[in-house]
Design an enzyme around this catalytic site. Structure first.
Site, PDB file in Angstrom:
ATOM      1  N   LYS A 104      -2.089  -3.362  -2.933  1.00  0.00           N
ATOM      2  CA  LYS A 104      -1.226  -2.191  -2.958  1.00  0.00           C
ATOM      3  C   LYS A 104       0.196  -2.542  -3.463  1.00  0.00           C
ATOM      4  CE  LYS A 104       0.225   1.368   0.485  1.00  0.00           C
ATOM      5  NZ  LYS A 104       0.209   1.950   1.811  1.00  0.00           N
ATOM      6  N   SER A 129      -1.428   6.515   2.814  1.00  0.00           N
ATOM      7  CA  SER A 129      -0.819   6.309   1.333  1.00  0.00           C
ATOM      8  C   SER A 129      -1.329   4.904   0.628  1.00  0.00           C
ATOM      9  CB  SER A 129       0.595   5.621   1.783  1.00  0.00           C
ATOM     10  OG  SER A 129       0.812   4.512   2.646  1.00  0.00           O
ATOM     11  N   SER A 156      -2.605   4.877   7.077  1.00  0.00           N
ATOM     12  CA  SER A 156      -2.764   4.666   5.513  1.00  0.00           C
ATOM     13  C   SER A 156      -3.691   3.947   5.202  1.00  0.00           C
ATOM     14  CB  SER A 156      -1.207   4.324   5.215  1.00  0.00           C
ATOM     15  OG  SER A 156      -0.488   5.390   5.367  1.00  0.00           O
TER      16      SER A 156
END
Length: 485
Positions: free
Chosen positions: A79, A154, A178
């Protein structure tokens, strides 16, 4: 069958037997990205040159007969809010468009020690603020199961990359759901560890008392392997917990006889899609058939979780993001108007609408005259939510319910309604506020879209969490389904 459809131990055995090479695994990752990512848009930065150099070095190590761990040679996606030395880390924000960290996050150091191959950095909601991955300043990620739908956020890029077969596993971060919510939407396994189990050093902070790094994988067994590699105390992280790290793999026995499951009525009641509820009830029947027992309970303060979370997370965000001022790094818009004008122009140009919204909300909640009324009250509600879980865990081993109240929604359908968007995390936020672990595993489909089952455990009891998730997974076929391109 693609190499990316094998279980981690199977790939390890193929490497051990020299039936495949790390170079072949790495080539397949980039081949799949080239074929699919123009539609999915999971990656923001590819690390192709360095990844192929790493693969060659690992193949030399393989030929020498040197010791190899179970993550050896596996292609991984990271990420884009996790610092990677020399590799662009943007947090999907224009503010950090050309930022290259000069150090690795602790989890990256551990993955390098495990001899994994970093394929690239994954798309996300800007500064991890969002639940649909539509807040990225580089454009949204699309759900591999339906390219007109969101992948969740996210960590949507992390979930979509795993579901698409672009990487073997990915790291994400979970502040209010997330990791788990995109795992549910994309039909993969997403694990949020107990707060403090995995170091946050090198994770760009959103809300420091909530952020936690965790893995996204195709199955529970692989998740246990990755957690084994990244968990542990880190003196560089003041919130890192000094706890013994057990052998998570030894928990995967398949035996859950006598297990006591709590099912909160708030998690399967009003607002939960009937098809999602049916999938969860069907999963409970599977667990019941394996010798577990379940009862309905109440977590009475659940209804206040979303309000408390957005006050606390936004307050911490307003403080953490104050460092992005146009002076030290990132966007700098200076037309000679003075220091305050530099701050104003740089932050106005660098931050997107959702980030600005949360900074303003957090600054307001922390301001003089409102601190006690909002921030302090939200902290008290957080304590009550934690107490709800503590009370339930005195009698039960795990708490189970849906990960999200619905399946993935269509792109653009909620962008004009932030409150509705925030409510998508209503079932994951209480876990984050309590700081306890939870995992989302696929438990069915509704109109062709994946449904996630959320299994919640006691603090630092990831072994029970993984044992239950693995037992369920071994007696179902949902995790074997793949989106068709």
């Amino acid at each position: 069958m693609s190499l990316f459809h094998y279980r981690l131990p199977e790939v390890h055995n193929l490497l051990q037997g020299k039936e495949i090479s790390v170079g072949e695994l790495t080539e397949e990752a980039f081949k799949n990205i080239a074929a699919r990512d123009s539609r999915v848009h999971a990656f923001l930065t590819l690390n192709e040159e360095e990844a192929k150099l790493t693969a060659r070095a690992l193949d030399d190590k393989l030929a020498s007969g040197a010791a190899r761990g179970l993550l050896f040679g596996l292609p991984a996606g990271i990420k884009d809010n996790i610092s990677t030395k020399g590799l662009r880390t943007t947090c999907a924000s224009q503010f950090l468009d050309n930022f290259q960290p000069i150090y690795d996050a602790t989890v990256m150091t551990k993955l390098r020690q495990a001899d994994t191959v970093t394929i690239g950095k994954l798309n996300m909601d800007e500064f991890a603020m969002g639940g649909s991955n539509e807040n990225s300043s580089y454009g949204p990620v699309r759900n591999p199961w339906d390219l007109e739908r969101v992948p969740g956020g996210s960590s949507g890029g992390s979930a979509a990359a795993v579901a698409s077969g672009e990487v073997f596993f990915a790291l994400g971060s979970d502040t209010g759901g997330s990791i788990r919510q995109p795992a549910s939407y994309c039909g993969v396994v997403g694990l949020k560890p107990t707060y403090g189990l995995v170091s946050r050093y090198g994770l760009v902070a959103f809300a420091s008392s909530l952020d936690q790094i965790g893995p996204l994988t195709r199955n529970v067994e692989d998740s246990a392997y990755v957690l084994q590699a990244i968990a542990g105390y880190d003196p560089q992280d003041s919130t890192s917990a000094k706890v013994d790290i057990p052998d998570y793999l030894s928990a995967l026995t398949g035996d859950i006889r006598g297990l006591k499951i709590a099912v909160p009525k708030e998690y399967i009641g009003e607002g939960v899609d009937p098809a999602v509820r049916e999938s969860v009830l069907a999963a409970l029947k599977v667990l019941e058939g394996l010798g577990a027992v379940w009862e309905e309970v109440s977590l009475p303060h659940t209804e206040y979780a979303v309000a408390a979370y957005y006050l606390l997370a936004s307050s911490e965000a307003s403080s953490n993001l104050a460092r992005f001022d146009g002076v030290r790094y990132g966007v700098r818009v200076d037309d000679g108007g003075g220091l305050l004008d530099l701050y104003h122009r740089s932050r106005s140009q660098g931050f997107g609408p959702e980030v600005k919204r949360r900074i303003m909300l957090g600054t307001y909640a922390l301001s003089s005259g409102y601190y006690d009324a909002y921030y302090l009250k939200a902290q008290k509600v957080r304590t009550l939510i934690k107490q709800d879980f503590d009370d339930v865990f005195q009698k039960y081993d795990v708490v189970i319910g849906p990960t999200a109240p619905t399946t993935a929604f269509k792109l653009g359908s909620q962008t004009e309604d932030p409150l509705t968007m925030y409510l998508n995390d209503i079932l994951t936020i209480p876990v984050s506020l309590a700081g306890i672990p939870a995992v989302s595993v696929p438990c069915g489909f509704a109109e062709g879209l994946p449904v996630g089952l959320q299994i919640i455990g006691k603090e630092f009891d990831e072994t029970t969490l993984l044992r239950v998730a693995h037992a369920y997974e071994q007696n179902t076929e949902h995790h074997k389904a793949r989106p068709q391109f």
